[in-house]
Design a protein around this motif. Structure first.
Motif, PDB file in Angstrom:
ATOM      1  N   ILE A 188      -3.119  -8.284  -3.819  1.00 14.99           N
ATOM      2  CA  ILE A 188      -4.224  -8.207  -4.779  1.00 14.99           C
ATOM      3  C   ILE A 188      -3.923  -8.965  -6.067  1.00 14.99           C
ATOM      4  O   ILE A 188      -4.812  -9.134  -6.912  1.00 14.99           O
ATOM      5  CB  ILE A 188      -4.588  -6.744  -5.122  1.00 14.99           C
ATOM      6  N   ILE A 189      -2.688  -9.419  -6.249  1.00 13.80           N
ATOM      7  CA  ILE A 189      -2.321 -10.151  -7.468  1.00 13.80           C
ATOM      8  C   ILE A 189      -3.000 -11.519  -7.461  1.00 13.80           C
ATOM      9  O   ILE A 189      -2.861 -12.283  -6.505  1.00 13.80           O
ATOM     10  CB  ILE A 189      -0.787 -10.314  -7.574  1.00 13.80           C
ATOM     11  N   LYS A 190      -3.732 -11.815  -8.509  1.00 14.48           N
ATOM     12  CA  LYS A 190      -4.445 -13.090  -8.619  1.00 14.48           C
ATOM     13  C   LYS A 190      -3.816 -13.962  -9.702  1.00 14.48           C
ATOM     14  O   LYS A 190      -3.063 -13.484 -10.555  1.00 14.48           O
ATOM     15  CB  LYS A 190      -5.927 -12.848  -8.940  1.00 14.48           C
ATOM     16  N   ASN A 191      -4.161 -15.231  -9.684  1.00 13.76           N
ATOM     17  CA  ASN A 191      -3.556 -16.211 -10.581  1.00 13.76           C
ATOM     18  C   ASN A 191      -3.670 -15.803 -12.054  1.00 13.76           C
ATOM     19  O   ASN A 191      -4.762 -15.547 -12.554  1.00 13.76           O
ATOM     20  CB  ASN A 191      -4.231 -17.569 -10.358  1.00 13.76           C
ATOM     21  N   LYS A 192      -2.525 -15.711 -12.711  1.00 11.29           N
ATOM     22  CA  LYS A 192      -2.408 -15.462 -14.155  1.00 11.29           C
ATOM     23  C   LYS A 192      -2.966 -14.110 -14.614  1.00 11.29           C
ATOM     24  O   LYS A 192      -3.245 -13.917 -15.794  1.00 11.29           O
ATOM     25  CB  LYS A 192      -3.063 -16.597 -14.949  1.00 11.29           C
ATOM     26  N   CYS A 193      -3.122 -13.174 -13.707  1.00 14.17           N
ATOM     27  CA  CYS A 193      -3.582 -11.847 -14.123  1.00 14.17           C
ATOM     28  C   CYS A 193      -2.389 -11.006 -14.578  1.00 14.17           C
ATOM     29  O   CYS A 193      -1.230 -11.350 -14.328  1.00 14.17           O
ATOM     30  CB  CYS A 193      -4.323 -11.145 -12.985  1.00 14.17           C
ATOM     31  N   TYR A 194      -2.669  -9.917 -15.269  1.00 15.49           N
ATOM     32  CA  TYR A 194      -1.617  -8.963 -15.603  1.00 15.49           C
ATOM     33  C   TYR A 194      -1.281  -8.152 -14.361  1.00 15.49           C
ATOM     34  O   TYR A 194      -2.156  -7.829 -13.555  1.00 15.49           O
ATOM     35  CB  TYR A 194      -2.078  -8.022 -16.722  1.00 15.49           C
ATOM     36  N   VAL A 195      -0.002  -7.844 -14.198  1.00 17.61           N
ATOM     37  CA  VAL A 195       0.462  -7.032 -13.071  1.00 17.61           C
ATOM     38  C   VAL A 195       1.187  -5.830 -13.666  1.00 17.61           C
ATOM     39  O   VAL A 195       2.200  -5.994 -14.349  1.00 17.61           O
ATOM     40  CB  VAL A 195       1.403  -7.827 -12.152  1.00 17.61           C
ATOM     41  N   ILE A 196       0.649  -4.651 -13.444  1.00 21.89           N
ATOM     42  CA  ILE A 196       1.210  -3.440 -14.033  1.00 21.89           C
ATOM     43  C   ILE A 196       1.569  -2.471 -12.916  1.00 21.89           C
ATOM     44  O   ILE A 196       0.740  -2.158 -12.065  1.00 21.89           O
ATOM     45  CB  ILE A 196       0.213  -2.766 -14.999  1.00 21.89           C
ATOM     46  N   SER A 197       2.804  -1.996 -12.924  1.00 20.17           N
ATOM     47  CA  SER A 197       3.247  -1.076 -11.869  1.00 20.17           C
ATOM     48  C   SER A 197       4.052   0.073 -12.461  1.00 20.17           C
ATOM     49  O   SER A 197       4.756  -0.092 -13.456  1.00 20.17           O
ATOM     50  CB  SER A 197       4.121  -1.821 -10.854  1.00 20.17           C
ATOM     51  N   VAL A 198       3.938   1.241 -11.829  1.00 20.23           N
ATOM     52  CA  VAL A 198       4.878   2.319 -12.137  1.00 20.23           C
ATOM     53  C   VAL A 198       6.254   1.846 -11.678  1.00 20.23           C
ATOM     54  O   VAL A 198       6.375   0.895 -10.910  1.00 20.23           O
ATOM     55  CB  VAL A 198       4.503   3.642 -11.430  1.00 20.23           C
ATOM     56  N   LYS A 199       7.278   2.502 -12.151  1.00 20.46           N
ATOM     57  CA  LYS A 199       8.621   2.129 -11.725  1.00 20.46           C
ATOM     58  C   LYS A 199       8.816   2.557 -10.278  1.00 20.46           C
ATOM     59  O   LYS A 199       8.791   3.751  -9.957  1.00 20.46           O
ATOM     60  CB  LYS A 199       9.662   2.784 -12.626  1.00 20.46           C
ATOM     61  N   GLN A 200       8.957   1.582  -9.405  1.00 19.80           N
ATOM     62  CA  GLN A 200       9.050   1.825  -7.971  1.00 19.80           C
ATOM     63  C   GLN A 200      10.500   1.720  -7.499  1.00 19.80           C
ATOM     64  O   GLN A 200      11.403   1.455  -8.297  1.00 19.80           O
ATOM     65  CB  GLN A 200       8.210   0.776  -7.225  1.00 19.80           C
ATOM     66  N   SER A 201      10.708   1.880  -6.204  1.00 15.43           N
ATOM     67  CA  SER A 201      12.033   1.670  -5.631  1.00 15.43           C
ATOM     68  C   SER A 201      12.437   0.210  -5.841  1.00 15.43           C
ATOM     69  O   SER A 201      11.588  -0.671  -6.053  1.00 15.43           O
ATOM     70  CB  SER A 201      12.031   1.993  -4.134  1.00 15.43           C
ATOM     71  N   GLN A 202      13.716  -0.058  -5.770  1.00 17.14           N
ATOM     72  CA  GLN A 202      14.240  -1.390  -6.057  1.00 17.14           C
ATOM     73  C   GLN A 202      13.607  -2.461  -5.177  1.00 17.14           C
ATOM     74  O   GLN A 202      13.230  -3.550  -5.659  1.00 17.14           O
ATOM     75  CB  GLN A 202      15.763  -1.389  -5.877  1.00 17.14           C
ATOM     76  N   GLU A 203      13.444  -2.175  -3.878  1.00 14.17           N
ATOM     77  CA  GLU A 203      12.900  -3.188  -2.965  1.00 14.17           C
ATOM     78  C   GLU A 203      11.423  -3.468  -3.249  1.00 14.17           C
ATOM     79  O   GLU A 203      10.961  -4.616  -3.141  1.00 14.17           O
ATOM     80  CB  GLU A 203      13.111  -2.795  -1.493  1.00 14.17           C
ATOM     81  N   VAL A 204      10.679  -2.424  -3.653  1.00 10.46           N
ATOM     82  CA  VAL A 204       9.266  -2.619  -3.982  1.00 10.46           C
ATOM     83  C   VAL A 204       9.126  -3.420  -5.276  1.00 10.46           C
ATOM     84  O   VAL A 204       8.311  -4.345  -5.359  1.00 10.46           O
ATOM     85  CB  VAL A 204       8.542  -1.261  -4.107  1.00 10.46           C
ATOM     86  N   MET A 205       9.914  -3.073  -6.290  1.00  8.25           N
ATOM     87  CA  MET A 205       9.847  -3.785  -7.569  1.00  8.25           C
ATOM     88  C   MET A 205      10.182  -5.264  -7.391  1.00  8.25           C
ATOM     89  O   MET A 205       9.548  -6.142  -8.006  1.00  8.25           O
ATOM     90  CB  MET A 205      10.809  -3.159  -8.576  1.00  8.25           C
ATOM     91  N   LYS A 206      11.117  -5.560  -6.520  1.00  6.87           N
ATOM     92  CA  LYS A 206      11.496  -6.951  -6.279  1.00  6.87           C
ATOM     93  C   LYS A 206      10.325  -7.734  -5.694  1.00  6.87           C
ATOM     94  O   LYS A 206      10.022  -8.854  -6.128  1.00  6.87           O
ATOM     95  CB  LYS A 206      12.698  -7.012  -5.324  1.00  6.87           C
ATOM     96  N   VAL A 207       9.636  -7.135  -4.722  1.00  7.76           N
ATOM     97  CA  VAL A 207       8.476  -7.795  -4.097  1.00  7.76           C
ATOM     98  C   VAL A 207       7.366  -8.022  -5.117  1.00  7.76           C
ATOM     99  O   VAL A 207       6.785  -9.109  -5.194  1.00  7.76           O
ATOM    100  CB  VAL A 207       7.949  -6.955  -2.910  1.00  7.76           C
ATOM    101  N   LEU A 208       7.059  -6.997  -5.917  1.00  4.42           N
ATOM    102  CA  LEU A 208       5.974  -7.111  -6.891  1.00  4.42           C
ATOM    103  C   LEU A 208       6.294  -8.147  -7.960  1.00  4.42           C
ATOM    104  O   LEU A 208       5.429  -8.939  -8.356  1.00  4.42           O
ATOM    105  CB  LEU A 208       5.693  -5.745  -7.527  1.00  4.42           C
ATOM    106  N   ARG A 209       7.526  -8.148  -8.446  1.00  2.55           N
ATOM    107  CA  ARG A 209       7.922  -9.126  -9.463  1.00  2.55           C
ATOM    108  C   ARG A 209       7.835 -10.554  -8.926  1.00  2.55           C
ATOM    109  O   ARG A 209       7.341 -11.456  -9.607  1.00  2.55           O
ATOM    110  CB  ARG A 209       9.350  -8.836  -9.955  1.00  2.55           C
ATOM    111  N   GLN A 210       8.325 -10.749  -7.712  1.00  2.00           N
ATOM    112  CA  GLN A 210       8.291 -12.086  -7.114  1.00  2.00           C
ATOM    113  C   GLN A 210       6.852 -12.543  -6.891  1.00  2.00           C
ATOM    114  O   GLN A 210       6.517 -13.708  -7.148  1.00  2.00           O
ATOM    115  CB  GLN A 210       9.067 -12.089  -5.791  1.00  2.00           C
ATOM    116  N   SER A 211       6.008 -11.641  -6.439  1.00  2.00           N
ATOM    117  CA  SER A 211       4.602 -11.980  -6.200  1.00  2.00           C
ATOM    118  C   SER A 211       3.907 -12.334  -7.512  1.00  2.00           C
ATOM    119  O   SER A 211       3.093 -13.260  -7.569  1.00  2.00           O
ATOM    120  CB  SER A 211       3.879 -10.809  -5.532  1.00  2.00           C
TER     121      SER A 211
END
Length: 443
Positions: A188-211
């Protein structure tokens, strides 16, 4: 089209099931003039907490004076709950008005040899038409399943992609690891949008940050550890976060603090997009936000809680809240589950807190786990289990089991599909009780 015909059409579409992919949805929207392209979105994904987060964000923005569309699923009490503007569900006439052109577009697609849109795709298109016609400043959109291939992901004008807690669920569709599930939701992450997440497990945070990095989005973490002076309660809870002191919420459940923190971070991000929110309005929105079926108090004597915990992660959070709020109190469960959910794990994480478990059959015929089957599964862990013939009977049994214990608590959880009926039954019973007691007091 009248409302009866509209509901008949909805029922006709249900057998089409769920089809992952955006081709049909894109074609349907194009037939309708791509209404979604003229709207601005906050898009929310996650395994648990999406609905509560949506309620906080949309109520805050509404309090700040914006016209806010809400698109949610599933509904708890009434089908039309799926489509809301400023907290008010669409009227029957309104639903017919927007469903009619979508039905016609779907029929044209089928006539041309394309796949007929599913019910969820039709509903999503109806939502876009409705929100555009109502001139919504902002639409808060909840994914149905996953993210990347979910029908809601046809949107491109996302201001903020928001991620509630991500855990294992729908593995047959989204993937068998947390990384795969997170990657599906990160779609659901679109170009140049803000991405806000609760603090997730390490593997999930890595995927979200990279995306977020790939899409050149600005990544923000709503970190619960930064919430200070937390005060928990069943009717009111409060906390400090960032520059805000003594923020209050009225939704109970330990997990609600994290959802509220996620909403605050999102609102701060939206301010950078031009959606200014005065502190007073943020406070009012947080406190006034409601969400049916999420650790919701539906009656008080005895205390009756309804919660949509239907997977392992939600069951763990429910158990934590029961332990925290209701230590050393008699707990009666009412459970209703679907066949495709991890009901055994839900039972395993919750059974030891109950003095008695009552099972019911949810109303979704194709997917419902029968009360008898669920009772059989529960008896592997607990001796006191009763299969009820109906939700009405389950409520009556639960009240009988509480007896004269004023501290007893009834907790109904599992599939949201039966909670609406249960809430109506409990509400009706509570009204009769209060009326009777009121008359007795006057005599």
């Amino acid at each position: 089209m009248n409302y009866r015909e509209a509901m008949q059409y909805v029922e006709e579409l249900r057998p089409l099931g769920s089809v992952m992919g955006l081709d049909t949805m894109r074609r349907l929207c194009a037939e309708l003039g791509d209404p979604q392209e003229q709207l601005k979105f906050v898009h929310i994904a996650g395994t648990n907490g999406k609905g509560s987060t949506l309620a906080y964000i949309s109520t805050i923005m509404q309090e700040a004076g914006y016209r806010v569309g809400r698109y949610i699923s599933p509904a708890v009490r009434e089908y039309r709950e799926r489509f809301q503007v400023n907290g008010r569900e669409i009227t029957q006439a309104g639903l017919c008005k927007y469903l009619e052109p979508v039905k016609a577009a779907a029929a044209r697609m089928a006539a041309e040899g394309f796949a007929h849109p599913t019910l969820f795709e039709v509903e999503t298109a109806v939502a876009f038409l409705y929100f555009l016609d109502k001139e919504c400043d902002l639409v808060v959109l909840e994914t149905g399943l996953g993210g990347a291939l979910d029908a809601t992901n046809v949107v491109n004008t996302t201001l903020a992609a928001v991620f509630a807690s991500i855990s294992m669920d729908h593995m047959d569709i989204l993937g068998e690891s947390l990384e795969e599930i997170a990657l599906a939701k990160a779609g659901i992450i679109k170009n140049k949008c803000y991405v806000i997440s609760v603090k997730q497990s390490q593997e999930v945070m890595k995927v979200l940050r990279q995306s977020a990095l790939i899409k050149k989005g600005k990544f923000l973490t709503a970190d619960l550890s930064r919430a200070k002076h937390i005060r928990y309660g069943v009717t009111k809870q409060s906390f400090d976060y960032d520059k805000y002191k003594d923020l209050e919420i009225s939704m109970p459940g330990q997990f609600q603090i994290e959802n509220a923190v996620l909403a605050v971070e999102t609102v701060m991000a939206l301010a950078r997009c031009g959606f200014q929110v005065p502190e007073e309005k943020l406070r009012q929105g947080l406190y006034h936000a409601k969400w049916p079926g999420r650790f919701e108090v539906i009656a008080k004597r005895p205390l009756f809680i309804a919660d949509g915990a239907h997977n392992e992660d939600a069951a763990k959070k429910l158990a934590e809240s029961i332990r925290f709020y209701f230590t050393n109190r008699k707990i009666i469960y009412i459970m209703g589950m679907l066949q495709d959910k991890e009901y055994d794990k839900v039972i395993r994480h919750t059974f030891e807190l109950a003095s008695h478990i009552i099972t019911v059959t949810p109303p979704i015929k194709e997917r419902a786990l029968s009360a008898l089957e669920l009772a059989q599964a529960a008896r592997e862990y607990h001796r006191a289990v009763t299969a009820a013939d109906s939700v009405q009977e389950a409520v009556e049994i639960a009240y009988l089991l509480t007896g004269k214990d004023k501290d007893a608590v009834i907790v109904a959880f599992g599939s949201l599909s039966y909670l609406g009926e249960l809430m109506d039954i409990v509400g009706h019973r509570d009204t009769i009780r209060r009326d009777t007691h009121g008359r007795s007091d006057k005599n």
